[in-house]
Scaffold this active site. Structure first.
Site, PDB file in Angstrom:
ATOM      1  N   TYR A   1      39.595  30.694  39.909  1.00 51.04           N
ATOM      2  CA  TYR A   1      38.954  32.001  40.054  1.00 51.04           C
ATOM      3  C   TYR A   1      39.288  32.840  38.814  1.00 51.04           C
ATOM      4  O   TYR A   1      39.998  33.830  38.893  1.00 51.04           O
ATOM      5  CB  TYR A   1      39.513  32.631  41.328  1.00 51.04           C
TER       6      TYR A   1
ATOM      7  N   ARG B   1      27.636  43.762  48.340  1.00 52.61           N
ATOM      8  CA  ARG B   1      27.620  44.957  47.500  1.00 52.61           C
ATOM      9  C   ARG B   1      26.244  45.194  46.894  1.00 52.61           C
ATOM     10  O   ARG B   1      25.429  44.281  46.817  1.00 52.61           O
ATOM     11  CB  ARG B   1      28.684  44.895  46.394  1.00 52.61           C
TER      12      ARG B   1
ATOM     13  N   GLU C   1      23.802  41.721  46.705  1.00 49.07           N
ATOM     14  CA  GLU C   1      24.489  40.426  46.595  1.00 49.07           C
ATOM     15  C   GLU C   1      24.718  39.841  47.995  1.00 49.07           C
ATOM     16  O   GLU C   1      25.471  40.413  48.782  1.00 49.07           O
ATOM     17  CB  GLU C   1      25.840  40.693  45.924  1.00 49.07           C
TER      18      GLU C   1
ATOM     19  N   ARG D   1      31.593  29.090  46.874  1.00 44.23           N
ATOM     20  CA  ARG D   1      30.716  30.105  47.465  1.00 44.23           C
ATOM     21  C   ARG D   1      29.589  30.366  46.485  1.00 44.23           C
ATOM     22  O   ARG D   1      29.789  30.435  45.267  1.00 44.23           O
ATOM     23  CB  ARG D   1      31.459  31.417  47.715  1.00 44.23           C
TER      24      ARG D   1
ATOM     25  N   ASP E   1      38.706  35.336  35.579  1.00 39.81           N
ATOM     26  CA  ASP E   1      37.881  36.425  35.049  1.00 39.81           C
ATOM     27  C   ASP E   1      37.608  36.157  33.561  1.00 39.81           C
ATOM     28  O   ASP E   1      38.209  35.261  32.960  1.00 39.81           O
ATOM     29  CB  ASP E   1      38.598  37.765  35.244  1.00 39.81           C
TER      30      ASP E   1
ATOM     31  N   ARG F   1      44.280  40.609  44.031  1.00 43.37           N
ATOM     32  CA  ARG F   1      43.518  40.993  42.839  1.00 43.37           C
ATOM     33  C   ARG F   1      43.336  42.518  42.799  1.00 43.37           C
ATOM     34  O   ARG F   1      43.129  43.084  41.742  1.00 43.37           O
ATOM     35  CB  ARG F   1      42.121  40.338  42.886  1.00 43.37           C
TER      36      ARG F   1
ATOM     37  N   ARG G   1      47.628  51.728  45.169  1.00 44.32           N
ATOM     38  CA  ARG G   1      48.321  52.778  44.404  1.00 44.32           C
ATOM     39  C   ARG G   1      48.609  53.993  45.256  1.00 44.32           C
ATOM     40  O   ARG G   1      47.778  54.391  46.054  1.00 44.32           O
ATOM     41  CB  ARG G   1      47.419  53.294  43.283  1.00 44.32           C
TER      42      ARG G   1
HETATM   43  P1  FAD Z   1      29.897  29.851  33.626  1.00 48.01           P
HETATM   44  O1  FAD Z   1      29.495  31.217  33.270  1.00 48.01           O
HETATM   45  O2  FAD Z   1      29.621  29.371  35.022  1.00 48.01           O
HETATM   46  O3  FAD Z   1      29.220  28.850  32.585  1.00 48.01           O
HETATM   47  C1  FAD Z   1      29.099  27.477  32.802  1.00 48.01           C
HETATM   48  C2  FAD Z   1      27.758  27.060  32.247  1.00 48.01           C
HETATM   49  O4  FAD Z   1      27.649  25.636  32.332  1.00 48.01           O
HETATM   50  C3  FAD Z   1      26.602  27.632  33.063  1.00 48.01           C
HETATM   51  O5  FAD Z   1      25.688  28.301  32.193  1.00 48.01           O
HETATM   52  C4  FAD Z   1      25.968  26.399  33.708  1.00 48.01           C
HETATM   53  O6  FAD Z   1      24.579  26.526  33.873  1.00 48.01           O
HETATM   54  C5  FAD Z   1      26.328  25.308  32.712  1.00 48.01           C
HETATM   55  N1  FAD Z   1      26.354  23.971  33.291  1.00 48.01           N
HETATM   56  C6  FAD Z   1      26.984  23.581  34.425  1.00 48.01           C
HETATM   57  N2  FAD Z   1      26.750  22.263  34.656  1.00 48.01           N
HETATM   58  C7  FAD Z   1      25.979  21.830  33.628  1.00 48.01           C
HETATM   59  C8  FAD Z   1      25.391  20.571  33.329  1.00 48.01           C
HETATM   60  N3  FAD Z   1      25.535  19.518  34.146  1.00 48.01           N
HETATM   61  N4  FAD Z   1      24.647  20.463  32.195  1.00 48.01           N
HETATM   62  C9  FAD Z   1      24.450  21.535  31.379  1.00 48.01           C
HETATM   63  N5  FAD Z   1      24.967  22.761  31.638  1.00 48.01           N
HETATM   64  C10 FAD Z   1      25.725  22.888  32.754  1.00 48.01           C
HETATM   65  N6  FAD Z   1      34.817  38.414  35.426  1.00 48.01           N
HETATM   66  C11 FAD Z   1      35.330  39.554  34.922  1.00 48.01           C
HETATM   67  O7  FAD Z   1      36.167  39.517  33.999  1.00 48.01           O
HETATM   68  N7  FAD Z   1      34.922  40.783  35.391  1.00 48.01           N
HETATM   69  C12 FAD Z   1      34.004  40.900  36.385  1.00 48.01           C
HETATM   70  O8  FAD Z   1      33.652  42.018  36.788  1.00 48.01           O
HETATM   71  C13 FAD Z   1      33.451  39.704  36.934  1.00 48.01           C
HETATM   72  N8  FAD Z   1      32.534  39.770  37.931  1.00 48.01           N
HETATM   73  C14 FAD Z   1      32.002  38.623  38.436  1.00 48.01           C
HETATM   74  C15 FAD Z   1      31.031  38.718  39.434  1.00 48.01           C
HETATM   75  C16 FAD Z   1      30.450  37.561  39.942  1.00 48.01           C
HETATM   76  C17 FAD Z   1      29.410  37.670  41.022  1.00 48.01           C
HETATM   77  C18 FAD Z   1      30.858  36.287  39.456  1.00 48.01           C
HETATM   78  C19 FAD Z   1      30.245  35.036  40.003  1.00 48.01           C
HETATM   79  C20 FAD Z   1      31.822  36.186  38.457  1.00 48.01           C
HETATM   80  C21 FAD Z   1      32.407  37.345  37.948  1.00 48.01           C
HETATM   81  N9  FAD Z   1      33.354  37.290  36.920  1.00 48.01           N
HETATM   82  C22 FAD Z   1      33.894  38.455  36.414  1.00 48.01           C
HETATM   83  C23 FAD Z   1      33.825  35.989  36.375  1.00 48.01           C
HETATM   84  C24 FAD Z   1      33.037  35.529  35.153  1.00 48.01           C
HETATM   85  O9  FAD Z   1      31.685  35.363  35.501  1.00 48.01           O
HETATM   86  C25 FAD Z   1      33.633  34.199  34.677  1.00 48.01           C
HETATM   87  O10 FAD Z   1      34.997  34.349  34.364  1.00 48.01           O
HETATM   88  C26 FAD Z   1      32.936  33.603  33.452  1.00 48.01           C
HETATM   89  O11 FAD Z   1      31.568  33.820  33.427  1.00 48.01           O
HETATM   90  C27 FAD Z   1      33.205  32.107  33.455  1.00 48.01           C
HETATM   91  O12 FAD Z   1      32.681  31.511  32.304  1.00 48.01           O
HETATM   92  P2  FAD Z   1      32.492  29.937  32.252  1.00 48.01           P
HETATM   93  O13 FAD Z   1      31.939  29.613  30.907  1.00 48.01           O
HETATM   94  O14 FAD Z   1      33.719  29.252  32.709  1.00 48.01           O
HETATM   95  O15 FAD Z   1      31.447  29.602  33.424  1.00 48.01           O
HETATM   96  N1  UDP Z   2      37.830  42.912  48.882  1.00 49.01           N
HETATM   97  C1  UDP Z   2      37.742  43.541  50.093  1.00 49.01           C
HETATM   98  N2  UDP Z   2      37.037  44.708  50.192  1.00 49.01           N
HETATM   99  C2  UDP Z   2      36.427  45.263  49.131  1.00 49.01           C
HETATM  100  C3  UDP Z   2      36.527  44.625  47.870  1.00 49.01           C
HETATM  101  C4  UDP Z   2      37.229  43.435  47.792  1.00 49.01           C
HETATM  102  O1  UDP Z   2      38.265  43.048  51.090  1.00 49.01           O
HETATM  103  O2  UDP Z   2      35.782  46.319  49.281  1.00 49.01           O
HETATM  104  C5  UDP Z   2      38.573  41.620  48.820  1.00 49.01           C
HETATM  105  C6  UDP Z   2      37.637  40.429  49.063  1.00 49.01           C
HETATM  106  O3  UDP Z   2      38.370  39.436  49.729  1.00 49.01           O
HETATM  107  C7  UDP Z   2      37.296  39.996  47.659  1.00 49.01           C
HETATM  108  C8  UDP Z   2      38.629  40.209  46.955  1.00 49.01           C
HETATM  109  O4  UDP Z   2      39.128  41.424  47.534  1.00 49.01           O
HETATM  110  O5  UDP Z   2      36.870  38.659  47.613  1.00 49.01           O
HETATM  111  C9  UDP Z   2      38.561  40.326  45.461  1.00 49.01           C
HETATM  112  O6  UDP Z   2      37.691  41.384  45.127  1.00 49.01           O
HETATM  113  P1  UDP Z   2      36.988  41.455  43.718  1.00 49.01           P
HETATM  114  O7  UDP Z   2      36.273  42.748  43.632  1.00 49.01           O
HETATM  115  O8  UDP Z   2      37.998  41.143  42.676  1.00 49.01           O
HETATM  116  O9  UDP Z   2      35.940  40.262  43.831  1.00 49.01           O
HETATM  117  P2  UDP Z   2      34.870  39.656  42.804  1.00 49.01           P
HETATM  118  O10 UDP Z   2      34.395  40.802  41.945  1.00 49.01           O
HETATM  119  O11 UDP Z   2      35.578  38.581  42.026  1.00 49.01           O
HETATM  120  O12 UDP Z   2      33.804  39.118  43.700  1.00 49.01           O
END
Ligand code: FAD
Ligand code: UDP
Length: 367
Positions: free
Chosen positions: A348, A280, A300, A249, A350, A170, A174
């Site tokens: 996984y 982080r 986090e 996780r 985005d 991911r 560079r």
């Molecule tokens: P979710 O956002 O999980 O929505 C699912 C919803 O369903 C939730 O609100 C949940 O409460 C609800 N639900 C589940 N079960 C039930 C039930 N039984 N009844 C009623 N409701 C229910 N993506 C990026 O592009 N850039 C980023 O920088 C980025 N950073 C991230 C950092 C973190 C820590 C995490 C966890 C994710 C990150 N993502 C990022 C990914 C991004 O969050 C997801 O791609 C996106 O939010 C997924 O949307 P979703 O609707 O599939 O899931």
């Molecule tokens: N990663 C790492 N060191 C860093 C940042 C990321 O080893 O400083 C690895 C780690 O395994 C992580 C993966 O790269 O789970 C993907 O990173 P990303 O920032 O895309 O994770 P997310 O934002 O989805 O948690």
């Protein structure tokens, strides 16, 4: 009777609901949390948009997705350039000439490549079969040990030898002095926060949203309310964990409001040693170049998912992939239910991929 019952008001559910309502369908959304937006939810604290479930940076290479999301927000020019802190030593991410220069005091791409070449010699050009081999083959052993191993093993709670190679791919590698974390053409943070995007998507007379409503509390009744169900919760829970639990996780977030203007000088700092319990620290104001007097930061802490905690990351290793295949087969037999989103598809994904997938699903289902 509704045309669609959508379980989950996250990004996947909201895009689907929006498209369905525009096409004239009646939509009911049920959401078990007390707010819309799923994991992209942002909340205003001290005039700062706080990413309640971790840092979210929107990025995509897909102009269709980029055009689509612009309907709901204007994006700023934020470029994600996280910093790695390894026991007090600071490195630029993703792995680029700035990182190599700090680590090895080299200044040209050739010098950096030749060090990496030496450090991966023992792999003999073999195709990497796990995250450790993939990381070493990309950036060598020094970076693996200082910037990858500790972070990854905290984040996933598993050894790098047990994790799939794709996770580390991911991150760009560079041989230029470029700290942009993403290679995508488009990137930014929505001005006003992510929650507003979801609010706009759901603002339609054909859409009803019910918060604090868990599908599993009354699934029999919910099933009778609509012709089709879009389910974005955990796929294994849908089938009552019939074949066993998929692994996820989870995270704990600790948020502090500090009476200072600037705590860490960057939106995201990764702690890449294994001893620091968090992965982080986010300083939210920097996503929007905030000038407020105070600042809000979030730590986090990764942990294994268990019943009652939030399943933030699917663990796409071989064991879980095999188990998922069994649930996927079962899902195919559910004629009325479509499974979508990060949890429904156990991928996984985005945000840009979620939008793409939801738009595609709507087109396919609504004809
Ligand atoms: P979710 O956002 O999980 O929505 C699912 C919803 O369903 C939730 O609100 C949940 O409460 C609800 N639900 C589940 N079960 C039930 C039930 N039984 N009844 C009623 N409701 C229910 N993506 C990026 O592009 N850039 C980023 O920088 C980025 N950073 C991230 C950092 C973190 C820590 C995490 C966890 C994710 C990150 N993502 C990022 C990914 C991004 O969050 C997801 O791609 C996106 O939010 C997924 O949307 P979703 O609707 O599939 O899931
Ligand atoms: N990663 C790492 N060191 C860093 C940042 C990321 O080893 O400083 C690895 C780690 O395994 C992580 C993966 O790269 O789970 C993907 O990173 P990303 O920032 O895309 O994770 P997310 O934002 O989805 O948690």
């Amino acid at each position: 009777m509704y045309d669609y019952l959508i379980v989950g008001a996250g990004l996947y559910g909201a895009v689907f609901a929006h498209e369905a309502a525009l096409a004239g369908n009646k939509v009911k959304i049920i959401e078990k949390r007390n707010h819309i937006g799923g994991n992209i939810y942002t909340e205003e604290i001290e005039g700062i948009h706080v990413h309640k479930y971790g840092a979210h940076i929107f990025h995509t290479n897909d102009s269709e997705v980029w055009t689509y999301i612009q309907q709901f927000a204007t994006f700023n020019r934020f470029t994600n350039s996280p910093i790695a802190n390894f026991k007090g030593e600071i490195y630029n991410l993703p792995f680029n000439m700035n990182t190599f220069n700090k680590l090895w005091n080299v200044s040209t791409p050739n010098e950096a490549m030749s060090i990496i070449e030496t450090q991966r010699e023992h792999l003999n050009g073999k195709i990497p079969i796990n995250l450790e081999e993939q990381a070493i083959s990309l950036v060598g052993t020094d970076i693996y040990k200082k910037l990858i191993k500790g972070y990854t093993e905290k984040q996933w709670g598993r050894s790098c030898q047990e994790l799939p190679p794709f996770i580390i791919k991911r991150l760009p590698v560079r041989f230029t002095y470029d700290n942009n974390y993403f290679n995508d053409k488009f990137q930014g943070i929505p001005i006003g926060g992510y929650t507003k995007i979801i609010e706009k998507m759901l603002e339609h007379p054909n859409i009803e949203v019910y918060l604090d409503t868990d599908y599993f509390e009354d699934r029999k009744n919910f099933n009778t309310e609509a012709n089709k169900i879009i389910y974005t919760g955990m796929i294994d829970q849908f089938f009552e964990y019939k074949y066993g639990h998929l692994e996820y996780r989870s995270l704990d977030f600790k948020t502090d409001i500090l009476d200072i203007e600037n705590y860490q000088g960057n939106a995201v700092i990764n702690y890449t040693d294994k001893e620091t319990p968090y992965t982080r620290v986010i300083e939210h104001k920097h996503f929007e170049f905030g000038q407020q007097d105070k600042t809000v930061i979030t730590y986090e802490f990764p942990k294994e998912w268990e019943v009652g905690s939030e399943p933030y990351y699917p663990i796409n290793d071989e064991k879980n992939a095999n188990l998922y295949k069994k649930y996927y087969k079962l899902a195919q037999t559910e004629k009325k239910v479509h499974f979508g989103g990060r949890l429904g598809l156990y991928k996984y994904f985005d945000m840009h991929q979620i939008i793409k997938a939801s738009l595609y699903a709507f087109k396919k289902l609504n004809n």
